[in-house]
Design a protein around this motif. Structure first.
Motif, PDB file in Angstrom:
ATOM      1  N   TYR A 186       6.160   3.295  -0.872  1.00  0.00           N
ATOM      2  CA  TYR A 186       6.887   3.617  -2.276  1.00  0.00           C
ATOM      3  C   TYR A 186       5.866   4.486  -2.812  1.00  0.00           C
ATOM      4  N   ARG A 187       6.559   5.480  -3.737  1.00  0.00           N
ATOM      5  CA  ARG A 187       5.715   6.291  -4.430  1.00  0.00           C
ATOM      6  C   ARG A 187       6.371   6.586  -5.978  1.00  0.00           C
ATOM      7  N   GLU A 207      15.008   7.477   2.168  1.00  0.00           N
ATOM      8  CA  GLU A 207      14.363   7.594   0.991  1.00  0.00           C
ATOM      9  C   GLU A 207      15.328   7.613  -0.185  1.00  0.00           C
ATOM     10  N   CYS A 208      15.206   6.708  -1.225  1.00  0.00           N
ATOM     11  CA  CYS A 208      16.099   6.547  -2.324  1.00  0.00           C
ATOM     12  C   CYS A 208      15.249   7.256  -3.605  1.00  0.00           C
ATOM     13  N   TYR A 209      15.699   7.973  -4.724  1.00  0.00           N
ATOM     14  CA  TYR A 209      15.127   8.451  -5.872  1.00  0.00           C
ATOM     15  C   TYR A 209      15.862   7.839  -6.970  1.00  0.00           C
ATOM     16  N   ALA A 227      11.684   2.227 -10.532  1.00  0.00           N
ATOM     17  CA  ALA A 227      11.615   3.102 -11.685  1.00  0.00           C
ATOM     18  C   ALA A 227      11.335   2.396 -13.021  1.00  0.00           C
ATOM     19  N   ILE A 228      12.264   1.663 -13.076  1.00  0.00           N
ATOM     20  CA  ILE A 228      12.182   0.993 -14.514  1.00  0.00           C
ATOM     21  C   ILE A 228      11.104   0.234 -15.020  1.00  0.00           C
ATOM     22  N   MET A 253      10.379   6.517  -5.729  1.00  0.00           N
ATOM     23  CA  MET A 253      10.846   6.788  -4.382  1.00  0.00           C
ATOM     24  C   MET A 253      10.760   5.536  -3.693  1.00  0.00           C
ATOM     25  N   VAL A 254      11.545   4.923  -3.189  1.00  0.00           N
ATOM     26  CA  VAL A 254      11.342   3.902  -2.428  1.00  0.00           C
ATOM     27  C   VAL A 254      11.607   4.133  -0.774  1.00  0.00           C
ATOM     28  N   VAL A 255      11.329   3.528   0.170  1.00  0.00           N
ATOM     29  CA  VAL A 255      11.390   3.759   1.395  1.00  0.00           C
ATOM     30  C   VAL A 255      11.854   2.640   2.325  1.00  0.00           C
ATOM     31  N   PHE A 256      12.954   2.596   3.210  1.00  0.00           N
ATOM     32  CA  PHE A 256      13.595   1.727   3.787  1.00  0.00           C
ATOM     33  C   PHE A 256      13.624   2.031   5.339  1.00  0.00           C
TER      34      PHE A 256
END
Length: 702
Positions: free
Chosen positions: A434-435, A405-407, A588-589, A421-424
């Motif tokens: 994704y959240r 997970e990356c923030y 995010a952007i 928040m993305v998920v691989f």
């Protein structure tokens, strides 16, 4: 691993009737959905000696913790319910086909006053006539370019159409007779719709009658010495024949059929479909699936039919469907297809002649598709495995991080601060996971504090889920139930309120924050990493690794270390971390820009309680601008349809209290538009538009 005997129902409790059954795991997630002519006999097959079961079936029954069923009246109802549940729950052990690409369709928007011909992808819309799918979008445009000479149907967007209607000048296609120019009144809505329907008839394969009619008109024009008209008709006939030559005749004229072929091995299966309309191949598509259960070719065909026609009705379901093997039993499937079409559908295996020869061609395509998929996947799987191993080795992890997970934090000078928040999983994107978050704990710009808030909220939700399911014995302060946005399975965003409503897990739907990652990646350096680690420590979570990727030198930072971990520039692990970080930044952007654009578009009418979008548009259309509406009396406001006395008074009070906005400015000329206000200007159609603010799709890069 569960013992199937621990949840095996007593034989007398299971009805000997048609129905649909669901296996659930210990967390109440639905992991398999099936149908049966006799529930008692079918379920008994799952609870025999494990040594006699297929390995995948054995894995499924040992993963499950309970089984439940629903009795239906007929096998057709069971087929329909099975399809609905597979689509709703997305069970991991069911066959799920995935398109190897997003196929373009030729679409005619018959649901509009002036139907438009265009290329469309994605989900089908009600009231739109589709033809295809095609292999490439340029193939559609080539065909349309030829047909517009004979059927000059509108192809322009809504914006171009409105601009032409406002200026009274058609676009270039209108001047070269490839559009009938309904925007400037050259053709009535009725005649233009008839033209669009003729276009649809031609694309549907009813070409012979139309060509013969044109040839007759050409001969009549020549006999009457109207040679220019005869020449134009001759060229029209040539254009139509050229368009028809792009689709070779493969079956007898007026044959409508879909041919489905399956190529499979022990692990995977590829499906190829040829759509034949009017004897010509009008479209082709292919699917690939992992065989996570022990299924026959007939069962694969049945699943393909469910996915292909589950959302279709009418002529979209052809008269004849040719398959390599029939589902068992075939009668419910055939009856289901007949119900979708509204007329009889023949489901059979071709035995001889042109149809069998064409089926062999489709089969060869399926085999090549499976071989190509395996080649690509083997290479890709090797690369992803190496990348995960390199990350694990660089960070000192016990095993490869299968879920990452990356923030990322995004804002514009401290305004509209949001996080993503993305998920691989296994090195691949999981857009359904994704959240997005709105930073609510404080105001202003502080990336470190924002990162701490987001990590805390996400993992409080995780701990709350563990407590709810009994996986974690101790209590927590309570779940964070607001400020986080969810996403649907196709990756499109839902609003923050969706999270609270979708926490129900008793029905088997995946819970939003139930699955922990093995690695948390933050976009940033030492300060952001320290904030993320501090958030986890405060929650008592010590089994999740944290790292950060700094943009400037692409250095990997880990908590408590003064020096970064430097991965080689050619490292597959570094490349995967960059992909994860860049995706989080993009997500995010995009959300931040959407929020900013929405804030810029806000007007004084947005603050009126109970005033929806439809009535706001009606007010602007009636008065022309908010400035004129502000000076109107209550009686004048009541003249707008749908506006009563009480609502009119509320509007008047709200506008009186709101400070007048600055005048709108034409960004192209610098001219001040004194009669209108930004965010509430109107075009000639009376619909509100926004000056100078781009309209971005929610959660998608434009």
């Amino acid at each position: 691993m569960a013992d199937p005997s621990s949840y095996r129902p007593r034989p007398g409790d299971v009805p000997d009737s048609p129905g649909v059954y669901r296996f659930r795991d210990e967390h109440r997630r639905v992991i398999y959905v099936g149908k049966a002519k006799s529930l008692r006999q079918r379920l008994a097959n799952y609870f025999q000696d494990l040594a006699n079961l297929h390995p995948r079936t054995r894995t499924m029954v040992t993963t499950a913790a309970s089984v439940e069923w629903t009795v239906v009246s007929t096998e057709v109802e069971a087929l329909q319910l099975e399809y609905s549940w597979i689509k709703e729950y997305d069970p991991r052990f069911n066959v799920k086909y995935r398109d190897d690409k997003s196929y373009p369709y030729l679409a005619v928007t018959l649901n509009e006053q002036f139907p438009r011909v265009q290329v469309m992808r994605g989900h089908k819309k009600k009231g739109v006539r589709y033809f295809g799918p095609y292999g490439h979008a340029w193939a559609i445009r080539d065909t349309v370019d030829l047909l517009l000479r004979v059927f000059p149907v509108r192809t322009c967007s809504a914006g171009v159409f409105k601009n032409a209607a406002r200026t009274g000048r058609p676009c270039l296609l209108g001047y070269i007779d490839k559009c009938s120019a309904p925007c400037v009144g050259r053709i009535t809505p009725e005649d233009h719709r008839e033209l669009a329907e003729e276009f649809c008839d031609f694309m549907a394969g009813r070409t012979g009658t139309y060509l013969r009619r044109l040839e007759k008109q050409m001969m009549e024009a020549a006999e009457e010495m109207e040679y220019e008209r005869a020449a134009r008709l001759r060229d029209d006939i040539g254009a139509l024949k050229k368009a028809m030559e792009k689709n070779a005749v493969v079956l007898a004229d007026a044959t409508d059929a879909d041919l489905i072929a399956v190529a499979e091995d022990e692990l995977e299966a590829a499906v190829q479909i040829f759509h034949v309309r009017g004897g010509r191949v009008r479209g082709q598509r292919g699917w690939v699936t992992d065989k996570v259960e022990d299924v026959t070719t007939g069962a694969l065909v049945e699943h393909a039919l469910q996915q292909l026609y589950g959302e279709e009705t009418g002529d979209a379901v052809p008269k004849e469907v040719l398959v390599p093997a029939l589902p068992e039993p075939v009668e419910p499937v055939q009856e289901w297809l007949t119900g979708r079409r509204g007329a009889n559908v023949s489901l059979r295996i071709p035995q001889r002649g042109d149809k069998k020869a064409l089926m062999e061609t489709v089969q060869r395509n399926a085999q090549q598709s499976l071989a190509l998929h395996k080649t690509r996947r083997a290479s890709d799987l090797t690369t992803r495995s190496r990348a995960l191993e390199e990350i694990a080795e660089a960070l000192g992890l016990d095993s490869a991080p299968l879920r990452i997970e990356c923030y990322d934090i995004s804002h514009l000078q401290g305004d509209d601060v949001v996080a993503s928040m993305v998920v691989f999983e296994d090195g691949l994107q999981r857009k359904g996971e994704y959240r997005r978050f709105q930073i609510k704990g404080f105001a202003g710009q502080d990336d470190v504090r924002s990162m701490h808030e987001v990590i805390s909220r996400r993992f409080r939700r995780y701990l709350a889920e563990k407590e709810r399911t009994g996986e974690w014995a101790d209590g927590t302060d309570g779940a964070d139930t607001d400020g986080a946005g969810g996403a649907d399975t196709d990756g499109t965003l839902a609003g923050p309120e969706v999270i609270t409503d979708s926490l129900k897990d008793d029905d088997g739907r995946p819970r939003k924050f139930a699955y922990p990652p093995q690695l948390v990646v933050v976009d940033g350096g030492q300060p952001q990493v320290a904030a993320a680690q501090r958030a986890l420590d405060e929650l008592g979570i010590d089994d999740i690794a944290v790292c950060g990727l700094a943009k400037r030198l692409e250095e990997v930072w880990v908590p408590g270390e003064d020096d970064p971990v430097v991965l080689p520039r050619t490292s597959e692990g570094l490349y995967l971390l960059q992909r994860v970080r860049d995706e989080a930044h993009r997500f995010a952007i995009t959300y931040q820009r959407t929020k900013r654009a929405k804030r810029f578009r806000a007007g004084p009418l947005d603050d009126v309680p109970g005033l929806g979008e439809t009535r706001k548009q009606a007010l602007i259309k009636h008065f022309g601008s908010v400035k004129k509406l502000r000076s109107a009396t209550i009686e004048q406001i009541q003249e707008v349809p749908g506006i009563g006395r009480k609502t009119a008074e509320t509007i008047a009070v709200a506008l009186a209290q709101a400070a007048p906005a600055a005048p709108a400015v034409n960004t192209a000329t610098g001219e001040i538009i004194e009669d209108e206000e930004p965010g509430t200007t109107g075009d000639s159609s009376g619909e509100p538009v926004t000056a100078g603010v781009p309209d971005e799709r929610r959660g998608q890069e434009t």
